[in-house]
Design a protein around this motif. Structure first.
Motif, PDB file in Angstrom:
ATOM      1  N   TYR A  56      32.561  38.311  45.228  1.00  0.00           N
ATOM      2  CA  TYR A  56      32.402  39.659  44.684  1.00  0.00           C
ATOM      3  C   TYR A  56      31.598  39.678  43.393  1.00  0.00           C
ATOM      4  O   TYR A  56      30.813  40.600  43.155  1.00  0.00           O
ATOM      5  CB  TYR A  56      33.770  40.306  44.480  1.00  0.00           C
ATOM      6  N   VAL A  57      31.777  38.659  42.539  1.00  0.00           N
ATOM      7  CA  VAL A  57      31.031  38.679  41.283  1.00  0.00           C
ATOM      8  C   VAL A  57      29.539  38.465  41.551  1.00  0.00           C
ATOM      9  O   VAL A  57      28.685  39.026  40.860  1.00  0.00           O
ATOM     10  CB  VAL A  57      31.590  37.623  40.295  1.00  0.00           C
ATOM     11  N   LYS A  58      29.214  37.712  42.592  1.00  0.00           N
ATOM     12  CA  LYS A  58      27.803  37.532  42.940  1.00  0.00           C
ATOM     13  C   LYS A  58      27.204  38.830  43.492  1.00  0.00           C
ATOM     14  O   LYS A  58      26.019  39.123  43.264  1.00  0.00           O
ATOM     15  CB  LYS A  58      27.650  36.390  43.942  1.00  0.00           C
ATOM     16  N   ARG A  59      28.005  39.600  44.173  1.00  0.00           N
ATOM     17  CA  ARG A  59      27.520  40.916  44.608  1.00  0.00           C
ATOM     18  C   ARG A  59      27.197  41.784  43.394  1.00  0.00           C
ATOM     19  O   ARG A  59      26.161  42.455  43.346  1.00  0.00           O
ATOM     20  CB  ARG A  59      28.584  41.618  45.453  1.00  0.00           C
TER      21      ARG A  59
ATOM     22  N   PHE B 152      26.638  37.805  50.546  1.00  0.00           N
ATOM     23  CA  PHE B 152      27.660  37.299  49.670  1.00  0.00           C
ATOM     24  C   PHE B 152      29.012  37.776  50.184  1.00  0.00           C
ATOM     25  O   PHE B 152      29.393  38.911  50.007  1.00  0.00           O
ATOM     26  CB  PHE B 152      27.429  37.784  48.240  1.00  0.00           C
ATOM     27  N   SER B 153      29.711  36.903  50.849  1.00  0.00           N
ATOM     28  CA  SER B 153      30.984  37.287  51.453  1.00  0.00           C
ATOM     29  C   SER B 153      32.022  36.211  51.191  1.00  0.00           C
ATOM     30  O   SER B 153      31.704  35.049  50.989  1.00  0.00           O
ATOM     31  CB  SER B 153      30.831  37.497  52.967  1.00  0.00           C
ATOM     32  N   ALA B 154      33.277  36.611  51.176  1.00  0.00           N
ATOM     33  CA  ALA B 154      34.377  35.664  50.991  1.00  0.00           C
ATOM     34  C   ALA B 154      34.653  34.977  52.328  1.00  0.00           C
ATOM     35  O   ALA B 154      35.588  35.312  53.050  1.00  0.00           O
ATOM     36  CB  ALA B 154      35.608  36.400  50.488  1.00  0.00           C
TER      37      ALA B 154
ATOM     38  N   MET C 260      42.364  40.904  47.788  1.00  0.00           N
ATOM     39  CA  MET C 260      42.579  42.007  46.853  1.00  0.00           C
ATOM     40  C   MET C 260      42.527  41.499  45.409  1.00  0.00           C
ATOM     41  O   MET C 260      41.880  42.111  44.546  1.00  0.00           O
ATOM     42  CB  MET C 260      43.927  42.674  47.127  1.00  0.00           C
ATOM     43  N   TYR C 261      43.183  40.376  45.144  1.00  0.00           N
ATOM     44  CA  TYR C 261      43.253  39.878  43.770  1.00  0.00           C
ATOM     45  C   TYR C 261      41.908  39.335  43.298  1.00  0.00           C
ATOM     46  O   TYR C 261      41.509  39.553  42.144  1.00  0.00           O
ATOM     47  CB  TYR C 261      44.335  38.809  43.655  1.00  0.00           C
ATOM     48  N   GLY C 262      41.199  38.633  44.172  1.00  0.00           N
ATOM     49  CA  GLY C 262      39.880  38.131  43.801  1.00  0.00           C
ATOM     50  C   GLY C 262      38.912  39.256  43.492  1.00  0.00           C
ATOM     51  O   GLY C 262      38.128  39.185  42.534  1.00  0.00           O
ATOM     52  N   LYS C 263      38.968  40.325  44.285  1.00  0.00           N
ATOM     53  CA  LYS C 263      38.118  41.491  44.040  1.00  0.00           C
ATOM     54  C   LYS C 263      38.496  42.151  42.709  1.00  0.00           C
ATOM     55  O   LYS C 263      37.632  42.545  41.919  1.00  0.00           O
ATOM     56  CB  LYS C 263      38.252  42.490  45.183  1.00  0.00           C
ATOM     57  N   SER C 264      39.808  42.242  42.439  1.00  0.00           N
ATOM     58  CA  SER C 264      40.272  42.836  41.194  1.00  0.00           C
ATOM     59  C   SER C 264      39.801  42.029  39.977  1.00  0.00           C
ATOM     60  O   SER C 264      39.402  42.605  38.956  1.00  0.00           O
ATOM     61  CB  SER C 264      41.810  42.916  41.202  1.00  0.00           C
ATOM     62  N   LEU C 265      39.806  40.704  40.088  1.00  0.00           N
ATOM     63  CA  LEU C 265      39.327  39.863  38.990  1.00  0.00           C
ATOM     64  C   LEU C 265      37.843  40.113  38.712  1.00  0.00           C
ATOM     65  O   LEU C 265      37.421  40.168  37.553  1.00  0.00           O
ATOM     66  CB  LEU C 265      39.538  38.384  39.316  1.00  0.00           C
TER      67      LEU C 265
ATOM     68  N   GLU D 147      36.239  42.875  39.256  1.00  0.00           N
ATOM     69  CA  GLU D 147      36.124  44.192  38.633  1.00  0.00           C
ATOM     70  C   GLU D 147      36.496  44.130  37.148  1.00  0.00           C
ATOM     71  O   GLU D 147      35.845  44.757  36.299  1.00  0.00           O
ATOM     72  CB  GLU D 147      37.006  45.196  39.373  1.00  0.00           C
ATOM     73  N   ASP D 148      37.541  43.360  36.819  1.00  0.00           N
ATOM     74  CA  ASP D 148      37.919  43.193  35.420  1.00  0.00           C
ATOM     75  C   ASP D 148      36.842  42.439  34.645  1.00  0.00           C
ATOM     76  O   ASP D 148      36.589  42.735  33.465  1.00  0.00           O
ATOM     77  CB  ASP D 148      39.255  42.452  35.316  1.00  0.00           C
ATOM     78  N   TYR D 149      36.226  41.467  35.294  1.00  0.00           N
ATOM     79  CA  TYR D 149      35.127  40.720  34.673  1.00  0.00           C
ATOM     80  C   TYR D 149      33.998  41.674  34.291  1.00  0.00           C
ATOM     81  O   TYR D 149      33.410  41.566  33.208  1.00  0.00           O
ATOM     82  CB  TYR D 149      34.634  39.665  35.657  1.00  0.00           C
ATOM     83  N   GLU D 150      33.738  42.653  35.152  1.00  0.00           N
ATOM     84  CA  GLU D 150      32.696  43.639  34.854  1.00  0.00           C
ATOM     85  C   GLU D 150      33.159  44.610  33.760  1.00  0.00           C
ATOM     86  O   GLU D 150      32.417  44.865  32.797  1.00  0.00           O
ATOM     87  CB  GLU D 150      32.324  44.411  36.116  1.00  0.00           C
ATOM     88  N   LYS D 151      34.367  45.129  33.873  1.00  0.00           N
ATOM     89  CA  LYS D 151      34.856  46.116  32.906  1.00  0.00           C
ATOM     90  C   LYS D 151      34.956  45.532  31.499  1.00  0.00           C
ATOM     91  O   LYS D 151      34.755  46.242  30.506  1.00  0.00           O
ATOM     92  CB  LYS D 151      36.233  46.629  33.334  1.00  0.00           C
ATOM     93  N   SER D 152      35.266  44.243  31.396  1.00  0.00           N
ATOM     94  CA  SER D 152      35.446  43.612  30.089  1.00  0.00           C
ATOM     95  C   SER D 152      34.143  43.456  29.319  1.00  0.00           C
ATOM     96  O   SER D 152      34.160  43.187  28.116  1.00  0.00           O
ATOM     97  CB  SER D 152      36.084  42.226  30.262  1.00  0.00           C
ATOM     98  N   GLY D 153      33.018  43.581  30.021  1.00  0.00           N
ATOM     99  CA  GLY D 153      31.722  43.351  29.391  1.00  0.00           C
ATOM    100  C   GLY D 153      31.182  41.954  29.616  1.00  0.00           C
ATOM    101  O   GLY D 153      30.037  41.659  29.252  1.00  0.00           O
TER     102      GLY D 153
END
Length: 277
Positions: A46-49, A64-66, A76-81, A83-89
């Protein structure tokens, strides 16, 4: 074996009998579900996407797929991580600092030996980029040596820098240094002064995450050690010459349990027999 890889060379360094049983004799244990591993795989995808949306939107996101992750909680948890990586800056920092490409599979000769690597990405200056996820289900702190660490609890709680951010990577984590050093060789480089690598580590705690960024040098002596080790490992495989195994309490018992080929290892069997006597 058709080629070596960073993980296989890491196995050799860890234990040559472990390497032989797994990599040469094919004594692989069944691949069961491990939440931390599958979550890391999902985060990576997800982070590569997210990165590719920013730097090269023409590339199909389906690339880019799991892969091989079919556990709903890990997905679900990997996707959430991510998203948090993006939101945190943290993602924007990576973009601003020059991520150039993600997802490369490379197979080529390194010091005369076929080597394969699955590289997460690289920066504009050619520095290798690699993602790490740690602490899923148990909690973890970032390793020392980061130049930036964002503590995220739904908001940016703190941004820190470690006082060892200039130390050689092999003193922080030898496995990281080995992997990224070999990846740099696969990009066409030989040992050279000034080699660095870029690590993005996600360290998970129950109530917060920490996104730590590293850009540490790898010493020339360590690079030369790895460069010379690659043909030595390959020659041992081709000639089928391996040392007699010996029992080592630390190496033979990983994370509080016997290694996954202990039941096939003659040294481990002798240890058990000796303990009975």
């Amino acid at each position: 074996m058709k080629y070596l890889s960073p993980s296989s060379i890491g196995d050799w360094i860890h234990c040559q009998e472990y390497f032989k049983l797994r990599r040469v004799d094919g004594q692989w244990p069944p691949r069961g579900f491990i939440m931390s591993r599958e979550t890391g795989t999902t985060f990576d995808a997800y982070v590569k996407r997210l990165i590719n949306k920013r730097i090269d939107p023409a590339v199909l996101l389906s690339e880019f797929s799991a892969q091989n992750v079919d556990h709903a909680q890990a997905l679900m948890y990997g996707k959430s991580l991510s998203e948090d990586y993006e939101k945190s800056g943290a993602l924007q920092h990576l973009i601003d600092e020059g991520v150039a490409s993600v997802n490369l599979d490379i197979e080529k000769e390194v010091n005369g030996v076929p080597v394969f690597g699955r590289i997460d990405g690289f920066m504009n200056d050619g520095t290798i980029l690699d993602f790490k996820v740690s602490g899923v289900g148990k909690g973890a702190s970032p390793k020392p040596g980061y130049y930036r660490c964002i503590k995220w609890a739904g908001y940016v709680e703190k941004v820190m820098q470690h006082d060892k951010s200039d130390e050689f990577l092999e003193t922080i984590d030898e496995t990281w240094a080995l992997q990224t050093c070999i990846y740099t060789f696969l990009m066409g480089r030989k040992p050279f002064p000034g080699m660095k690598c870029r690590i993005e580590m996600v360290a998970v705690r129950e109530n917060y995450k920490q996104f730590a960024s590293y850009c540490n040098p790898i010493s020339l002596s360590f690079q030369e050690y790895v460069w010379d080790l690659i043909p030595r490992v390959w020659d041992a495989v081709q000639d089928q010459i391996f040392p007699l195994p010996t029992y080592d309490k630390r190496k033979c018992n990983l994370w509080g349990r016997p290694c996954d080929v202990a039941d096939k290892c003659e040294a481990y069997k002798r240890k058990d027999e000796e303990s009975i006597i």
